[in-house]
Each structure stands twice: as C-alpha cells, then as structure tokens.
Design a protein around this motif. Structure first.
Motif, short mmCIF file in Angstrom:
data_model
loop_
_atom_site.label_atom_id
_atom_site.label_comp_id
_atom_site.label_asym_id
_atom_site.label_seq_id
_atom_site.Cartn_x
_atom_site.Cartn_y
_atom_site.Cartn_z
N LYS A 12 0.83 -1.20 0.00
CA LYS A 12 0.00 0.00 0.00
C LYS A 12 0.86 1.25 0.00
N SER A 13 0.59 2.16 -0.94
CA SER A 13 1.25 3.45 -1.09
C SER A 13 2.64 3.37 -1.70
N ALA A 14 3.13 2.18 -2.03
CA ALA A 14 4.40 2.05 -2.75
C ALA A 14 4.11 2.04 -4.25
N ARG A 15 5.12 1.80 -5.05
CA ARG A 15 4.98 1.87 -6.51
C ARG A 15 4.06 0.78 -7.05
N GLY A 16 3.39 1.11 -8.14
CA GLY A 16 2.53 0.15 -8.81
C GLY A 16 3.32 -0.81 -9.68
N VAL A 17 2.69 -1.93 -9.99
CA VAL A 17 3.27 -2.95 -10.87
C VAL A 17 2.29 -3.16 -12.03
N THR A 46 0.70 6.00 4.91
CA THR A 46 0.66 6.11 3.44
C THR A 46 1.57 7.25 2.98
N GLN A 47 1.56 7.49 1.68
CA GLN A 47 2.32 8.62 1.13
C GLN A 47 1.83 9.96 1.67
N ARG A 48 0.62 10.02 2.19
CA ARG A 48 0.14 11.28 2.74
C ARG A 48 1.07 11.76 3.86
N GLU A 49 1.49 10.82 4.70
CA GLU A 49 2.38 11.16 5.82
C GLU A 49 3.84 10.88 5.49
N LEU A 50 4.09 9.97 4.57
CA LEU A 50 5.45 9.52 4.27
C LEU A 50 5.62 9.47 2.74
N PRO A 51 5.83 10.62 2.10
CA PRO A 51 5.93 10.65 0.64
C PRO A 51 7.02 9.73 0.08
N GLU A 52 8.04 9.42 0.90
CA GLU A 52 9.13 8.57 0.43
C GLU A 52 8.67 7.16 0.07
N ARG A 211 -10.61 12.46 -4.17
CA ARG A 211 -9.16 12.49 -4.28
C ARG A 211 -8.53 13.36 -3.20
N CYS A 212 -7.24 13.02 -2.90
CA CYS A 212 -6.54 13.67 -1.79
C CYS A 212 -5.17 14.17 -2.27
N ILE A 213 -4.35 14.54 -1.30
CA ILE A 213 -3.04 15.14 -1.59
C ILE A 213 -2.12 14.20 -2.36
N MET A 214 -2.36 12.89 -2.31
CA MET A 214 -1.48 11.97 -3.03
C MET A 214 -1.48 12.22 -4.52
N THR A 215 -2.54 12.80 -5.07
CA THR A 215 -2.56 13.09 -6.51
C THR A 215 -1.58 14.20 -6.86
N THR A 216 -1.09 14.94 -5.87
CA THR A 216 -0.13 16.01 -6.13
C THR A 216 1.31 15.52 -6.10
N GLN A 217 1.51 14.24 -5.77
CA GLN A 217 2.86 13.72 -5.57
C GLN A 217 3.34 12.91 -6.77
N ASP A 218 4.58 13.17 -7.18
CA ASP A 218 5.22 12.35 -8.20
C ASP A 218 5.29 10.92 -7.69
N GLN A 219 4.81 9.97 -8.49
CA GLN A 219 4.71 8.59 -8.02
C GLN A 219 5.99 7.79 -8.21
N GLN A 220 7.06 8.46 -8.55
CA GLN A 220 8.38 7.83 -8.53
C GLN A 220 9.28 8.40 -7.43
N THR A 221 9.06 9.66 -7.07
CA THR A 221 9.94 10.31 -6.10
C THR A 221 9.23 10.73 -4.82
N GLY A 222 7.91 10.90 -4.88
CA GLY A 222 7.17 11.44 -3.74
C GLY A 222 7.16 12.95 -3.68
N SER A 223 7.84 13.63 -4.61
CA SER A 223 7.91 15.08 -4.60
C SER A 223 6.54 15.71 -4.88
N ARG A 224 6.27 16.83 -4.22
CA ARG A 224 5.06 17.60 -4.46
C ARG A 224 5.37 18.91 -5.20
N GLU A 225 6.51 18.94 -5.89
CA GLU A 225 6.95 20.16 -6.55
C GLU A 225 6.48 20.27 -7.99
#
Length: 281
Positions: A12-17, A46-52, A211-225
């Motif tokens: 959960k919250s890690a990379r997809g396959v 989840t990535q919400r608290e731990l983007p890494e 939808r939540c803040i996770m849609t704002t995060q790069d799904q390879q790096t976790g960056s919200r930039e």
C-alpha cells in the motif's frame, strides 16, 4: 472500449506494478494491497504522511518478497508467520494482520527514519468494504475503501486539457493509482455507468473516488513540486452530493465473480443511471 492497463500495488502506497493479465476474485486483483506499513501502535501509514513510500518497490515471488528503494537498497522478506500478529487500524477498520520479522521492521525503520512495522493480510485476516455501498460481506485488502479503482483515458485527457489552459502542466494516470484503465474517449462517461463486464466478470460501480493530496505527488519520487491536478479537479469535478464530498476522479468497483482479465479485453457497459452530481454541471 477495451482495457489498456492493469495495475496492482502489492505494498500500500508504494509503486505500482503493471500487468498484462491478472486473476480477479472477491478481494479484487490478485496480490493488490496485501501489505502495508504501520506505526508501532498499528496505525496505517501512506504517502500522505510519508511521501518517500513512492520510492519503494515490492515484488512478491512464490516463496519470498523483495523490497527495494530507488537508491539500490534491498531487503528479502520471508513469508510472515501467522502466529506473529497485531491489530492494525486503516481508516475505520481494525484488522488482525500478520507482522514481518523484526529484522525486516528494523531495516524499514532505518530506511524511513521512523519506527515502523510491515504487516500483511493473510488467511486469518478479515476486512469488508462498507456495506452501505458495496453490500454485505464484500472482502478486501488494504485499499482505502473498495476492491478496485477504474479510470478512463478520456477523463484524464479532459483533466489535462483544463490544466493546460490554466498553465498548470499535465499529469499521468499514475497520479490516481488505478487498477483498471479503459480507453473510453468520452470524458466522465463513467459517472453514468452502473457497472462493466470484462472477461465474463461483472464489476459493479458502487461509489466515485474522492481524491486527496497523493494526486499532487510524483509517483516515482514522492515530490510535491511538480504539476498539481487538484485545482483542475476543483474546477471540473467537485461533488455536489454530500455523501461523497470533494473532487472526484475514477470509480470504485466491486467484482461479483472470479476469473482472468487481460490487457486488450473488450469492455461492456452493463447499464446506465443518472450521472453523479457535479457542481456546475
């Protein structure tokens, strides 16, 4: 209309396959969200608290699991022992889950700079989707709410076109972490579908996905930039139904049978209903 992508998220919250085919059962896609990270008290992370977590890949095999970070660090995880258990909290659910060996938990705690544990859904675990939407006795893993998330290419295109008009860039489908992606050209057509048939299996559309803040995060790096789809979803997709508030993208589906689904499978819409109410539409 056909299936263009199939994806699972074993952790959960890690990379997809990405898959070319997958087994479907009552819990959804085989192997989807069967493990997750929790804090020492059993609260899910989840990535919400731990983007890494976006940097983590989980690759299950027949007798082991490989976890790896994008910096090359890797752990080989043995199957958990059923007698090593803890109660974990995911949203409103309390679930009895199997716990990984302490050496694995120690390594993950070092990776993420905080005390964590890896837990698994196993044969002794039970979690059901909300019966108000999914019906009684609808088993699931560690997904947020329901077994399967379905999205369409036409809806992503419409979202990106709006983002482009406002100088906000564009995003990929990975931001929305779907399980099944369809090549439907009409944006938001899914708002009127009661369900689908794919590979002889019925999938009931039970609830749109807020939808939540996770849609704002790069799904390879976790960056919200990078590009942020939330403003566009606010303009186009704000729910007007107070039962499901917020911006919507994709539909939660519950499988009503078992079998195999493949990329390229034809998709049949089983019925239509009044479209979900969207503000301004």
């Amino acid at each position: 209309m056909q299936v263009t992508d199939l994806l699972i998220y074993p952790f959960k919250s890690a990379r997809g396959v990405a898959l070319t085919q997958t087994r479907i059962d009552a819990m959804g896609l085989s192997g989807d969200r069967r493990m997750m990270l929790v804090d020492p008290d059993g609260q899910f992370i989840t990535q919400r608290e731990l983007p890494e977590l976006a940097r983590l890949t989980a690759l299950p095999a027949a007798t082991s699991l490989t976890l790896s970070l994008d910096d090359g660090r890797e752990i080989l995880v043995a199957p958990p022992q059923p007698e090593s258990r803890m109660d974990v909290a995911i949203w409103r659910s309390i679930v009895s889950a199997a716990v990984a060996h302490e050496s694995v938990n120690d390594a993950l705690s070092e990776w993420f700079g905080r005390p964590v544990k890896l837990v698994f859904i196993d044969a002794e675990s039970r979690r059901d989707a909300n019966p108000e939407w999914a019906g009684e006795g609808s088993p699931m893993g560690f997904a947020d709410g329901y077994q399967i998330l379905v999205t369409t290419s036409g809806s992503l295109r419409a979202l990106n076109e709006d983002m482009g008009r406002h100088g906000e860039g564009s995003v990929g489908m990975d931001r929305f972490r779907p399980n099944i992606v369809l090549d439907c050209d009409e944006p938001w057509a899914e708002d009127a579908w009661t369900g689908l048939e794919i590979g002889g299996i019925r999938f009931d559309f039970v609830k749109p996905c807020p939808r939540c803040i996770m849609t704002t995060q790069d799904q390879q790096t976790g960056s919200r930039e990078g590009a942020n789809p939330m403003p566009a979803m606010g303009r186009l997709r704000m729910s007007a139904d107070r039962r499901v508030p917020g911006p919507l993208f994709g539909w939660n589906a519950v499988p009503r049978g078992e079998g195999l689904v493949r990329v390229g499978d034809a998709v049949t819409v089983l019925g239509s209903r009044e479209r979900w109410a969207i503000k301004g539409r």
